[in-house]
Design a protein around this motif. Structure first.
Motif, PDB file in Angstrom:
ATOM      1  N   ARG A  61      -2.500  -1.751 -20.278  1.00 12.41           N
ATOM      2  CA  ARG A  61      -1.099  -1.738 -20.703  1.00 12.41           C
ATOM      3  C   ARG A  61      -0.311  -0.649 -19.983  1.00 12.41           C
ATOM      4  O   ARG A  61       0.872  -0.803 -19.674  1.00 12.41           O
ATOM      5  N   ASP A  62      -0.963   0.482 -19.689  1.00 14.63           N
ATOM      6  CA  ASP A  62      -0.285   1.581 -19.007  1.00 14.63           C
ATOM      7  C   ASP A  62      -0.099   1.306 -17.516  1.00 14.63           C
ATOM      8  O   ASP A  62       0.879   1.762 -16.910  1.00 14.63           O
ATOM      9  N   LEU A  63      -1.029   0.581 -16.902  1.00 13.02           N
ATOM     10  CA  LEU A  63      -0.999   0.344 -15.458  1.00 13.02           C
ATOM     11  C   LEU A  63      -0.196  -0.897 -15.086  1.00 13.02           C
ATOM     12  O   LEU A  63       0.199  -1.061 -13.935  1.00 13.02           O
ATOM     13  N   LEU A  64       0.050  -1.771 -16.048  1.00 12.95           N
ATOM     14  CA  LEU A  64       0.759  -3.021 -15.795  1.00 12.95           C
ATOM     15  C   LEU A  64       2.262  -2.774 -15.746  1.00 12.95           C
ATOM     16  O   LEU A  64       2.838  -2.217 -16.683  1.00 12.95           O
ATOM     17  N   ILE A  65       2.921  -3.189 -14.656  1.00 16.65           N
ATOM     18  CA  ILE A  65       4.366  -2.976 -14.537  1.00 16.65           C
ATOM     19  C   ILE A  65       5.146  -4.284 -14.488  1.00 16.65           C
ATOM     20  O   ILE A  65       6.379  -4.270 -14.476  1.00 16.65           O
ATOM     21  N   ALA A 123       0.815  -1.206   0.000  1.00 15.13           N
ATOM     22  CA  ALA A 123       0.000   0.000   0.000  1.00 15.13           C
ATOM     23  C   ALA A 123       0.852   1.261   0.000  1.00 15.13           C
ATOM     24  O   ALA A 123       0.521   2.257  -0.667  1.00 15.13           O
ATOM     25  N   GLY A 124       1.967   1.234   0.737  1.00 11.75           N
ATOM     26  CA  GLY A 124       2.815   2.413   0.797  1.00 11.75           C
ATOM     27  C   GLY A 124       3.458   2.756  -0.534  1.00 11.75           C
ATOM     28  O   GLY A 124       3.769   3.928  -0.804  1.00 11.75           O
ATOM     29  N   HIS A 167      -3.723   3.714  -7.662  1.00 10.65           N
ATOM     30  CA  HIS A 167      -3.996   5.127  -7.410  1.00 10.65           C
ATOM     31  C   HIS A 167      -4.876   5.257  -6.167  1.00 10.65           C
ATOM     32  O   HIS A 167      -5.663   4.341  -5.863  1.00 10.65           O
ATOM     33  N   PRO A 168      -4.781   6.365  -5.473  1.00  8.97           N
ATOM     34  CA  PRO A 168      -5.691   6.587  -4.342  1.00  8.97           C
ATOM     35  C   PRO A 168      -7.128   6.717  -4.828  1.00  8.97           C
ATOM     36  O   PRO A 168      -7.382   7.209  -5.939  1.00  8.97           O
ATOM     37  N   LEU A 169      -8.059   6.284  -4.013  1.00  9.44           N
ATOM     38  CA  LEU A 169      -9.461   6.548  -4.306  1.00  9.44           C
ATOM     39  C   LEU A 169      -9.732   8.039  -4.131  1.00  9.44           C
ATOM     40  O   LEU A 169      -9.256   8.651  -3.169  1.00  9.44           O
ATOM     41  N   PRO A 170     -10.480   8.644  -5.028  1.00  5.06           N
ATOM     42  CA  PRO A 170     -10.761  10.075  -4.879  1.00  5.06           C
ATOM     43  C   PRO A 170     -11.683  10.333  -3.683  1.00  5.06           C
ATOM     44  O   PRO A 170     -12.550   9.510  -3.366  1.00  5.06           O
ATOM     45  N   ALA A 171     -11.489  11.474  -3.056  1.00  2.00           N
ATOM     46  CA  ALA A 171     -12.332  11.837  -1.912  1.00  2.00           C
ATOM     47  C   ALA A 171     -13.731  12.237  -2.353  1.00  2.00           C
ATOM     48  O   ALA A 171     -14.692  12.115  -1.582  1.00  2.00           O
ATOM     49  N   ALA A 200      -7.927   0.010   1.768  1.00  4.97           N
ATOM     50  CA  ALA A 200      -6.757   0.871   1.948  1.00  4.97           C
ATOM     51  C   ALA A 200      -6.952   2.202   1.222  1.00  4.97           C
ATOM     52  O   ALA A 200      -5.980   2.949   1.049  1.00  4.97           O
ATOM     53  N   ARG A 201      -8.187   2.492   0.801  1.00  4.37           N
ATOM     54  CA  ARG A 201      -8.503   3.710   0.060  1.00  4.37           C
ATOM     55  C   ARG A 201      -7.663   3.810  -1.212  1.00  4.37           C
ATOM     56  O   ARG A 201      -7.192   4.877  -1.597  1.00  4.37           O
ATOM     57  N   GLN A 202      -7.499   2.656  -1.886  1.00  2.43           N
ATOM     58  CA  GLN A 202      -6.764   2.616  -3.135  1.00  2.43           C
ATOM     59  C   GLN A 202      -7.586   1.903  -4.200  1.00  2.43           C
ATOM     60  O   GLN A 202      -8.592   1.243  -3.893  1.00  2.43           O
ATOM     61  N   GLN A 203      -7.128   1.991  -5.450  1.00  2.70           N
ATOM     62  CA  GLN A 203      -7.852   1.393  -6.565  1.00  2.70           C
ATOM     63  C   GLN A 203      -6.900   1.011  -7.674  1.00  2.70           C
ATOM     64  O   GLN A 203      -5.865   1.648  -7.870  1.00  2.70           O
ATOM     65  N   LEU A 204      -7.254  -0.056  -8.392  1.00  2.00           N
ATOM     66  CA  LEU A 204      -6.700  -0.316  -9.709  1.00  2.00           C
ATOM     67  C   LEU A 204      -7.673   0.347 -10.670  1.00  2.00           C
ATOM     68  O   LEU A 204      -8.819  -0.089 -10.795  1.00  2.00           O
ATOM     69  N   ALA A 205      -7.233   1.390 -11.331  1.00  2.00           N
ATOM     70  CA  ALA A 205      -8.150   2.252 -12.079  1.00  2.00           C
ATOM     71  C   ALA A 205      -8.514   1.660 -13.440  1.00  2.00           C
ATOM     72  O   ALA A 205      -8.344   2.297 -14.479  1.00  2.00           O
TER      73      ALA A 205
END
Length: 423
Positions: free
Chosen positions: A158-162, A100-101, A211-215, A123-128
């Protein structure tokens, strides 16, 4: 070899590659088809080692193999020329690691996108990555490089895959990339297999940046008289400084259209940008914190003809108008929906439509997209339409793609014929 002998060989391979489940290898039933082609056997590996052992056995037995995840896009692409074994990835699921960090996760290919979203939300995160089809998996999203509305801000799979773990047709396991966003070692392999429809290997694990989840979020929508007007409004939004997460046009076949702007960020920032979007779109624009009906869904149902249309951004309004005019000329209802922010639209025609008319419309749409530096690809279609059209159309670099296929799968046993040019 008799069917029982093949099953015994596959079961022995599964046992050697890891503890086999009760149904890890079985004879196929009438439901086990890919694009209408029946399989002979089904295997459900639980990890990379078991998948590798099964693919080694399949190579020894000269079995043609196609991968199946959630089954949501099995009707996309061409039917396989032959099909012996379905590798089902639904047991190959779960999060391997969530740093998460570092905003990184490693996840197995059979994991459902909606289940991953629920896990990361803690964890207030997302795979967008949007999930246009309920039940879709990580592996399916990577295999088809499927995208949704938020591609405008976050990019594609393709852009998010590392990084990926890939099992080749001969059972050899390969790793590419890693768990560090700036790690470029082997990164091109991850890009290469994304969108290859499983023709180069079985992806068993994927590493993604998060990416963080938007507030806060806001959906600002304006309904207008036709698709071309919606396209012009979308162009005005692109020219403004709103920084939308998505910019969608929805034009159902009955007439009229809507343009919707998705804004994400802090509550105060979203509120201010939503007000600016309303002024830009016009007095009739409305704002809500929930997506409008149909948001992120493809404009077709099972059994229909579905297309992906692309265009240069400046050509989106013209393409919307030309597509509607072409449908009218061919006497067909055409639903249009997609991202005016990146020039990727989807189009749907009912499966009951006359196949000859649909083929004529596909030709017209290819002419229209070519005029705006784009392409038209038929993603899914009923058999009578597939018999009359080239699903992929003209594709640059086909010779190079065939050479890549030859290097990865020289015997053409992985999803043979599913991809462009019969790859």
């Amino acid at each position: 070899m008799p069917a029982d002998g093949v099953l015994d060989r596959l079961r022995a391979a599964a046992a050697g590659g890891g503890p086999p489940g009760p149904d890890s290898v079985r004879a196929a039933d009438e439901q086990d088809t890919i694009a209408g082609v029946p399989a002979r056997y089904v295997a459900a590996p639980r990890d990379t080692a078991q998948a590798a052992a099964l693919l080694r056995a399949a190579a020894d037995l000269d079995l043609a193999v196609t991968v199946r995840g959630g089954g949501t896009r099995q009707d996309w692409g061409s039917p396989p020329r032959r099909l012996d074994l379905i590798l089902d990835t639904t047991a190959l699921a779960g999060v391997v690691e969530h740093a998460a960090g570092d905003l990184i996760t490693v996840v197995r290919a059979g994991t459902r996108l909606d289940e991953l979203a629920a896990t990361l939300a803690g964890a207030r995160q997302q795979l967008a990555l949007d999930a246009p089809l309920p039940g879709g998996t990580i592996g399916g999203a990577v295999a088809t490089n499927a995208t949704g509305p938020r591609r405008m801000l976050y990019g594609t799979a393709r852009d998010l895959l590392i990084g990926v773990t890939l099992v080749r047709a001969d059972g050899v396991v390969a790793h590419a990339g890693g768990k560090v966003v700036k790690n470029v070692a082997g990164y091109d392999l991850a890009k290469l297999v994304t969108g290859a429809y499983g023709t180069l290997g079985l992806v068993t694990e994927c590493a993604f940046r998060l990416h963080p989840l938007p507030a806060a979020v806001a959906y600002v929508t304006r309904r207008v008289g036709d698709a071309a007007e919606a396209g012009r409004l979308a162009g005005a939004v692109r020219a403004a400084q709103l920084v939308p997460a998505a910019l969608e046009v929805d034009a159902p076949p009955g007439g009229g259209a809507a343009v919707t702007v998705l804004l994400e960020g802090t509550p105060a920032g979203v509120a201010a940008r939503a007000e600016a979007a309303r002024r830009l779109l016009g007095a009739d624009a409305t704002a809500a914190d929930r997506a409008p009906d149909g948001w992120g869904r493809y404009p077709w149902r099972g059994g229909d003809t579905g297309l992906k249309l692309t265009a240069a951004l400046s050509g989106v309004p013209g393409l919307l108008a030309d597509a509607r005019a072409a449908a009218d000329r061919h006497g067909l209802p055409l639903a249009l929906r997609g991202s005016a922010g990146v020039g990727v639209l989807h189009a749907g025609v009912p499966g009951t439509a006359d196949p000859e008319r649909v083929a004529g419309l596909v030709d017209a749409l290819r002419t229209a997209t070519a005029a705006v530096a784009g392409h038209a690809v038929v993603l899914t279609a009923p058999p009578p339409v597939q018999d009359r059209v080239d699903l992929w159309g003209p594709v640059d670099g086909l010779t190079l793609m065939r050479r890549v296929k030859q290097r990865f799968d020289p015997d053409a046993r992985l999803a043979p014929g599913r991809f462009v040019g019969g790859i």
